[in-house]
Design a protein around this motif. Structure first.
Motif, PDB file in Angstrom:
ATOM      1  N   ASN A   1       5.489  36.563  27.009  1.00 61.22           N
ATOM      2  CA  ASN A   1       5.406  36.818  28.444  1.00 61.22           C
ATOM      3  C   ASN A   1       3.968  36.994  28.925  1.00 61.22           C
ATOM      4  O   ASN A   1       3.658  36.667  30.080  1.00 61.22           O
ATOM      5  CB  ASN A   1       6.298  37.998  28.820  1.00 61.22           C
ATOM      6  CG  ASN A   1       7.760  37.620  28.745  1.00 61.22           C
ATOM      7  OD1 ASN A   1       8.279  36.925  29.620  1.00 61.22           O
ATOM      8  ND2 ASN A   1       8.434  38.023  27.673  1.00 61.22           N
ATOM      9  N   GLN A   2       3.082  37.445  28.049  1.00 59.39           N
ATOM     10  CA  GLN A   2       1.663  37.453  28.382  1.00 59.39           C
ATOM     11  C   GLN A   2       1.149  36.023  28.486  1.00 59.39           C
ATOM     12  O   GLN A   2       0.374  35.688  29.390  1.00 59.39           O
ATOM     13  CB  GLN A   2       0.872  38.232  27.329  1.00 59.39           C
ATOM     14  CG  GLN A   2      -0.639  38.300  27.597  1.00 59.39           C
ATOM     15  CD  GLN A   2      -0.984  38.934  28.926  1.00 59.39           C
ATOM     16  OE1 GLN A   2      -0.362  39.916  29.347  1.00 59.39           O
ATOM     17  NE2 GLN A   2      -1.972  38.385  29.617  1.00 59.39           N
TER      18      GLN A   2
ATOM     19  N   LYS B   1       2.135  34.497  31.770  1.00 57.96           N
ATOM     20  CA  LYS B   1       1.242  34.903  32.870  1.00 57.96           C
ATOM     21  C   LYS B   1      -0.021  34.050  32.870  1.00 57.96           C
ATOM     22  O   LYS B   1      -0.482  33.596  33.919  1.00 57.96           O
ATOM     23  CB  LYS B   1       0.882  36.383  32.728  1.00 57.96           C
ATOM     24  CG  LYS B   1       2.021  37.341  33.021  1.00 57.96           C
ATOM     25  CD  LYS B   1       1.574  38.785  32.857  1.00 57.96           C
ATOM     26  CE  LYS B   1       2.728  39.752  33.113  1.00 57.96           C
ATOM     27  NZ  LYS B   1       2.315  41.168  32.905  1.00 57.96           N
ATOM     28  N   GLU B   2      -0.587  33.830  31.681  1.00 51.01           N
ATOM     29  CA  GLU B   2      -1.799  33.021  31.580  1.00 51.01           C
ATOM     30  C   GLU B   2      -1.512  31.573  31.967  1.00 51.01           C
ATOM     31  O   GLU B   2      -2.385  30.880  32.517  1.00 51.01           O
ATOM     32  CB  GLU B   2      -2.364  33.100  30.162  1.00 51.01           C
ATOM     33  CG  GLU B   2      -2.844  34.493  29.784  1.00 51.01           C
ATOM     34  CD  GLU B   2      -3.422  34.560  28.379  1.00 51.01           C
ATOM     35  OE1 GLU B   2      -4.366  33.806  28.101  1.00 51.01           O
ATOM     36  OE2 GLU B   2      -2.912  35.366  27.576  1.00 51.01           O
TER      37      GLU B   2
ATOM     38  N   ARG C   1       0.186  30.473  34.313  1.00 52.17           N
ATOM     39  CA  ARG C   1       0.204  30.261  35.766  1.00 52.17           C
ATOM     40  C   ARG C   1      -1.156  29.843  36.310  1.00 52.17           C
ATOM     41  O   ARG C   1      -1.254  29.381  37.447  1.00 52.17           O
ATOM     42  CB  ARG C   1       0.729  31.517  36.461  1.00 52.17           C
ATOM     43  CG  ARG C   1       2.220  31.747  36.185  1.00 52.17           C
ATOM     44  CD  ARG C   1       2.770  33.040  36.728  1.00 52.17           C
ATOM     45  NE  ARG C   1       4.017  33.354  36.034  1.00 52.17           N
ATOM     46  CZ  ARG C   1       4.326  34.536  35.520  1.00 52.17           C
ATOM     47  NH1 ARG C   1       3.485  35.561  35.643  1.00 52.17           N
ATOM     48  NH2 ARG C   1       5.466  34.717  34.881  1.00 52.17           N
ATOM     49  N   THR C   2      -2.208  29.985  35.498  1.00 53.37           N
ATOM     50  CA  THR C   2      -3.532  29.519  35.933  1.00 53.37           C
ATOM     51  C   THR C   2      -3.567  27.991  36.031  1.00 53.37           C
ATOM     52  O   THR C   2      -4.453  27.436  36.674  1.00 53.37           O
ATOM     53  CB  THR C   2      -4.638  29.988  34.971  1.00 53.37           C
ATOM     54  OG1 THR C   2      -4.414  29.426  33.665  1.00 53.37           O
ATOM     55  CG2 THR C   2      -4.659  31.506  34.865  1.00 53.37           C
TER      56      THR C   2
ATOM     57  N   ALA D   1       7.652  29.497  33.593  1.00 54.95           N
ATOM     58  CA  ALA D   1       6.573  30.434  33.901  1.00 54.95           C
ATOM     59  C   ALA D   1       6.344  30.512  35.400  1.00 54.95           C
ATOM     60  O   ALA D   1       6.140  31.600  35.966  1.00 54.95           O
ATOM     61  CB  ALA D   1       5.295  30.013  33.188  1.00 54.95           C
TER      62      ALA D   1
ATOM     63  N   GLU E   1       8.623  32.638  37.141  1.00 59.29           N
ATOM     64  CA  GLU E   1       8.497  34.019  36.648  1.00 59.29           C
ATOM     65  C   GLU E   1       9.752  34.471  35.904  1.00 59.29           C
ATOM     66  O   GLU E   1      10.153  35.643  35.966  1.00 59.29           O
ATOM     67  CB  GLU E   1       8.144  34.991  37.785  1.00 59.29           C
ATOM     68  CG  GLU E   1       6.814  34.657  38.447  1.00 59.29           C
ATOM     69  CD  GLU E   1       6.350  35.710  39.426  1.00 59.29           C
ATOM     70  OE1 GLU E   1       6.952  36.804  39.473  1.00 59.29           O
ATOM     71  OE2 GLU E   1       5.370  35.452  40.145  1.00 59.29           O
TER      72      GLU E   1
ATOM     73  N   GLU F   1      11.759  35.397  32.517  1.00 61.05           N
ATOM     74  CA  GLU F   1      11.342  36.087  31.300  1.00 61.05           C
ATOM     75  C   GLU F   1      11.590  35.208  30.076  1.00 61.05           C
ATOM     76  O   GLU F   1      12.560  34.456  30.011  1.00 61.05           O
ATOM     77  CB  GLU F   1      12.107  37.403  31.160  1.00 61.05           C
ATOM     78  CG  GLU F   1      11.513  38.340  30.136  1.00 61.05           C
ATOM     79  CD  GLU F   1      12.002  39.762  30.304  1.00 61.05           C
ATOM     80  OE1 GLU F   1      11.521  40.638  29.570  1.00 61.05           O
ATOM     81  OE2 GLU F   1      12.875  40.007  31.167  1.00 61.05           O
TER      82      GLU F   1
ATOM     83  N   LYS G   1      -0.094  29.269  26.837  1.00 67.80           N
ATOM     84  CA  LYS G   1      -1.445  29.783  27.075  1.00 67.80           C
ATOM     85  C   LYS G   1      -2.434  28.671  27.387  1.00 67.80           C
ATOM     86  O   LYS G   1      -3.327  28.832  28.225  1.00 67.80           O
ATOM     87  CB  LYS G   1      -1.905  30.577  25.850  1.00 67.80           C
ATOM     88  CG  LYS G   1      -3.282  31.214  25.992  1.00 67.80           C
ATOM     89  CD  LYS G   1      -3.628  32.022  24.754  1.00 67.80           C
ATOM     90  CE  LYS G   1      -5.025  32.629  24.876  1.00 67.80           C
ATOM     91  NZ  LYS G   1      -5.371  33.429  23.656  1.00 67.80           N
TER      92      LYS G   1
END
Length: 237
Positions: free
Chosen positions: A44-45, A48-49, A51-52, A92, A95, A97, A114
């Motif tokens: 999940n980290q 988040k990355e 989404r860049t 992702a 959002e 999970e 990532k």
């Protein structure tokens, strides 16, 4: 599996492609209850990355998505097939999970998210003969993950395949149940595909990080190979 071979039919479509290959042996891929939260956080980290890479609307206009959609127009595909990285980035972007599957899959999915690259893996013990990447003749047997009936490959579709049938259809769209990574997997092959020089540079950096994570996690020494139009096959050590 003795060799990984990329057929001439693949290079005819993607002459600038690079296929990064990682083989790992002697791992314990069982899920450890006390590690599940670690992998849950890792995934999940990474989401988040990821989404860049998603700064444009609509979703399909983001560079990572657009490049792979364009690549999929260059060969025969099943209607609606998308690259594996698009599927991950879509989750992702929504959002949603991510939950752990097994350590090896969790590691490569986190790396894929990532860095915005497609990454897949297969159980070497379940591959019959050599592993090939090339155009399908059509009719190669294929039981997709989560399915209960055969979905044979189409003529001219780019697939990973062995002596028994297709292993992954539409280059990196969907994998077969037959060779999927499970908790019982002890020997595995992982791949990252790039279809242009820009992707290839990132793919090489990413495979080295994937190698480092796998070696540290499983206390092994994996083997890394790079296949190009000038180096089309590799024999396993």
């Amino acid at each position: 599996m003795n060799k990984v071979i990329v057929d001439s039919t693949f290079w005819e479509v993607f002459p600038e492609a690079t296929i990064e290959v990682l083989t790992v042996e002697g791992i314990d891929n069982h899920v450890q209850e006390d590690q599940e939260e670690t992998y849950h956080h890792l995934l999940n980290q990474a989401a988040k990355e990821a989404r860049t890479y998603l700064t444009e609307e609509p979703f399909s206009q983001n560079e990572v998505i657009a490049q792979w959609r364009q690549a999929f127009t260059q060969f025969k595909t099943k209607k609606g097939a998308r690259s594996s990285i698009e599927a991950l980035l879509k989750r992702a972007n929504q959002e949603r999970e991510f939950y752990p599957i097994n350590p090896l899959v969790d590691i490569y999915n986190s790396i894929s998210l990532k860095y915005g690259v497609p990454c897949g893996g297969e159980d070497i013990a379940k591959i019959q003969g050599d592993l090939h990447l090339g155009k399908a003749k059509g009719g190669e047997k294929f039981l997709p993950l989560g399915a209960d009936k055969d979905a044979p490959a189409l003529p001219e579709e780019i697939i990973y395949y062995d002596e028994e049938g297709a292993i992954c259809r539409c280059l990196n769209w969907r994998e077969a149940q037959r060779t999927m990574l499970t908790e019982e997997t002890a020997h595995a092959v992982l791949v990252i595909e790039s279809i242009n020089p820009e992707q290839a540079k990132r793919g090489n950096e990413v495979i080295l990080e994937l190698k480092k994570m796998i070696d540290q996690t499983f206390h092994v020494t994996s083997n890394h190979y790079t296949l190009t139009k000038n180096q089309t096959e590799v024999t396993m050590n």
